[in-house]
Scaffold this active site. Sequence first.
Site, PDB file in Angstrom:
ATOM      1  N   THR A  32       0.811  -1.218   0.000  1.00  0.00           N
ATOM      2  CA  THR A  32       0.000   0.000   0.000  1.00  0.00           C
ATOM      3  C   THR A  32       0.844   1.267   0.000  1.00  0.00           C
ATOM      4  O   THR A  32       0.693   2.131  -0.854  1.00  0.00           O
ATOM      5  CB  THR A  32      -0.927   0.013   1.228  1.00  0.00           C
ATOM      6  OG1 THR A  32      -1.742  -1.159   1.199  1.00  0.00           O
ATOM      7  CG2 THR A  32      -1.815   1.244   1.215  1.00  0.00           C
ATOM      8  N   ARG A 109     -10.663   1.115   3.254  1.00  0.00           N
ATOM      9  CA  ARG A 109     -10.739  -0.349   3.229  1.00  0.00           C
ATOM     10  C   ARG A 109     -10.402  -0.976   4.580  1.00  0.00           C
ATOM     11  O   ARG A 109     -11.120  -1.841   5.075  1.00  0.00           O
ATOM     12  CB  ARG A 109      -9.790  -0.885   2.150  1.00  0.00           C
ATOM     13  CG  ARG A 109     -10.232  -0.583   0.726  1.00  0.00           C
ATOM     14  CD  ARG A 109      -9.165  -1.020  -0.257  1.00  0.00           C
ATOM     15  NE  ARG A 109      -7.926  -0.280  -0.038  1.00  0.00           N
ATOM     16  CZ  ARG A 109      -7.655   0.894  -0.579  1.00  0.00           C
ATOM     17  NH1 ARG A 109      -8.535   1.459  -1.375  1.00  0.00           N
ATOM     18  NH2 ARG A 109      -6.515   1.511  -0.341  1.00  0.00           N
ATOM     19  N   ALA A 189      -1.012   2.056  11.031  1.00  0.00           N
ATOM     20  CA  ALA A 189      -1.101   2.731   9.732  1.00  0.00           C
ATOM     21  C   ALA A 189       0.254   3.288   9.311  1.00  0.00           C
ATOM     22  O   ALA A 189       0.973   2.675   8.514  1.00  0.00           O
ATOM     23  CB  ALA A 189      -2.153   3.839   9.795  1.00  0.00           C
ATOM     24  N   ASP A 214       2.453  -0.647  15.602  1.00  0.00           N
ATOM     25  CA  ASP A 214       3.134  -1.458  14.591  1.00  0.00           C
ATOM     26  C   ASP A 214       4.060  -0.596  13.744  1.00  0.00           C
ATOM     27  O   ASP A 214       4.855  -1.120  12.969  1.00  0.00           O
ATOM     28  CB  ASP A 214       2.095  -2.153  13.702  1.00  0.00           C
ATOM     29  CG  ASP A 214       2.732  -3.112  12.708  1.00  0.00           C
ATOM     30  OD1 ASP A 214       3.611  -3.896  13.134  1.00  0.00           O
ATOM     31  OD2 ASP A 214       2.365  -3.085  11.517  1.00  0.00           O
ATOM     32  N   GLU A 219      12.059   4.046  11.707  1.00  0.00           N
ATOM     33  CA  GLU A 219      12.028   2.579  11.738  1.00  0.00           C
ATOM     34  C   GLU A 219      13.369   2.003  11.300  1.00  0.00           C
ATOM     35  O   GLU A 219      13.836   2.311  10.201  1.00  0.00           O
ATOM     36  CB  GLU A 219      10.883   2.065  10.853  1.00  0.00           C
ATOM     37  CG  GLU A 219       9.506   2.451  11.381  1.00  0.00           C
ATOM     38  CD  GLU A 219       8.366   1.846  10.578  1.00  0.00           C
ATOM     39  OE1 GLU A 219       8.639   1.160   9.555  1.00  0.00           O
ATOM     40  OE2 GLU A 219       7.204   2.034  10.973  1.00  0.00           O
ATOM     41  N   HIS A 237       6.576  -3.369  12.376  1.00  0.00           N
ATOM     42  CA  HIS A 237       5.857  -3.078  11.126  1.00  0.00           C
ATOM     43  C   HIS A 237       5.444  -4.379  10.426  1.00  0.00           C
ATOM     44  O   HIS A 237       5.893  -4.701   9.321  1.00  0.00           O
ATOM     45  CB  HIS A 237       6.714  -2.216  10.183  1.00  0.00           C
ATOM     46  CG  HIS A 237       5.887  -1.424   9.207  1.00  0.00           C
ATOM     47  ND1 HIS A 237       6.257  -0.175   8.754  1.00  0.00           N
ATOM     48  CD2 HIS A 237       4.708  -1.687   8.599  1.00  0.00           C
ATOM     49  CE1 HIS A 237       5.349   0.286   7.916  1.00  0.00           C
ATOM     50  NE2 HIS A 237       4.400  -0.629   7.801  1.00  0.00           N
ATOM     51  N   LEU A 238       4.531  -5.092  11.073  1.00  0.00           N
ATOM     52  CA  LEU A 238       4.091  -6.398  10.579  1.00  0.00           C
ATOM     53  C   LEU A 238       2.732  -6.367   9.884  1.00  0.00           C
ATOM     54  O   LEU A 238       2.188  -7.428   9.582  1.00  0.00           O
ATOM     55  CB  LEU A 238       4.029  -7.396  11.753  1.00  0.00           C
ATOM     56  CG  LEU A 238       5.339  -7.663  12.493  1.00  0.00           C
ATOM     57  CD1 LEU A 238       5.091  -8.643  13.634  1.00  0.00           C
ATOM     58  CD2 LEU A 238       6.400  -8.202  11.538  1.00  0.00           C
ATOM     59  N   ALA A 240       1.548  -5.976   6.966  1.00  0.00           N
ATOM     60  CA  ALA A 240       1.363  -6.746   5.729  1.00  0.00           C
ATOM     61  C   ALA A 240       2.146  -8.057   5.755  1.00  0.00           C
ATOM     62  O   ALA A 240       2.237  -8.738   4.737  1.00  0.00           O
ATOM     63  CB  ALA A 240       1.806  -5.908   4.533  1.00  0.00           C
TER      64      ALA A 240
END
Length: 483
Positions: A32, A109, A189, A214, A219, A237-238, A240
């Site tokens: 995304t 979504r 997000a 997340d 990062e 950052h999991l 996805a």
Amino acid sequence: DCDGLIVRSATKVTADIIQAAEKLRVIGRAGTGVDNVDVEAATRKGILVMNTPTGNSLSAAELTCGMILSLARQIPQAAASMKEGKWDRKKFMGMELYGKTLGILGLGRIGREVATRMQAFGMKTIGYDPIITPEDSAAFGVQQLPLEQIWPLCDFITVHTPLLPSTTGLLNDSTFAKCRRGVQVVNCARGGIVDEGALLRALQSGQCGGAGLDVFTEEPPQDRTLVNHPNVISCPHLGASTREAQSRCGKEIALQFVDLAQGKVLAGVVNGQALSSALEPQTKPWIALAKALGVLLQTLASPVKGSVQVSTLGVPLQKAGSYLSPAVATGLLEGVAQKDVNLVNGLLLVQEAGLKVTTTHSNAVPELYSGDSLLQVTLQGTPSSLVGSVQGSTPVLQELNGANFKQPVPLTGHLLLYRAKAANASTLPAVIGLLGKARVQLQSYHSSCAVAGEEWSILGISSAVGALGDVKQHVTEAFQLTL
């Protein structure tokens, strides 16, 4: 040497890479976020950027729900305590989700997927989104409220917006102070939507009871104070990071590349919505018309300076300005710009050329014209104004500088335009004679009504005329162009 490039989140597509890739036409992000792609540099070069906006929605939504459940029952902390050999039941007293209020900021979504899942736990879902209508959000069980009303009502708040200037620091010292004491916050997000300094202060004071994170501003985060807070649950950052999401995103971006190559309707377009519309059968001729009117205006008023107004008329074109104005821009710059101009970079380059392109719309179509839709392009402050429409699949010109044509003029091929006295019957034979000497065939002829004693004539010809010097001796002004 590549025409297309597909990356995931770890690969940075910088301005230097984009500049070095001379043949590159499209960049695909299997996921995304496009934070790792220099979208501005790609746009400037006319390179399309696409992502897979739906590929990881379910995975991100499920992680968010897991964060909410973990915060309510302190599951990670309790599990860590057990691994240390402890049996501390009193320390990990939790809360039920049933009857609690969840505030969802961003109802796209992922936001709506979170809403429907948490409603199954009996949570009341309220939210805010500047784009989604209250009627649409009510359909999936979310009552929309202004942000100022949301803060004091929530037991939990989760954010699902892109990182924009308007969303950076959306949760800050001021908004935390308006929240219910002990509010729980989730951010799966983008890092920066929740002000990390304000969050830490709220946690330390007890104003915030816990946070599930997340994502982070940096990062991996170098400052571990927030991560190490006992009431913070954090992940690297999991959102996805599921087998299903990774597979889905990879397949989706590959199929989007195939659709682009085959001229099909595009999904996931980040910076070239006009190009996406150009592939739809019903909009293709309108985009061709818009570009043709831009070329014609540049021919008649060269050099075009100032402000160009693109006006869509008629209900069918109510939302067409977003893709027709870039098409007009490409026409205005054709043969003028030093760079390749297309629907991706047209508006940016025309702005850099000193032109301002504005868009207006009216549902009403003047009775003077046939059809239910018109496109008007005007160089403001000058007499230069063009009105066109589409007949079948052919772009046609209906009016030029206030002069209506008796029959619409197809805007295709080689065209010779001239303005001359309406009463002078010898002009057309003289022009046809000059075409004959140049071995150029006359293929069509259209004339306008007279304005101030003069009329416009547009001739479809077999090839361009070498020079217009001889023609100009018989007329007020003359131009030629190829569409």
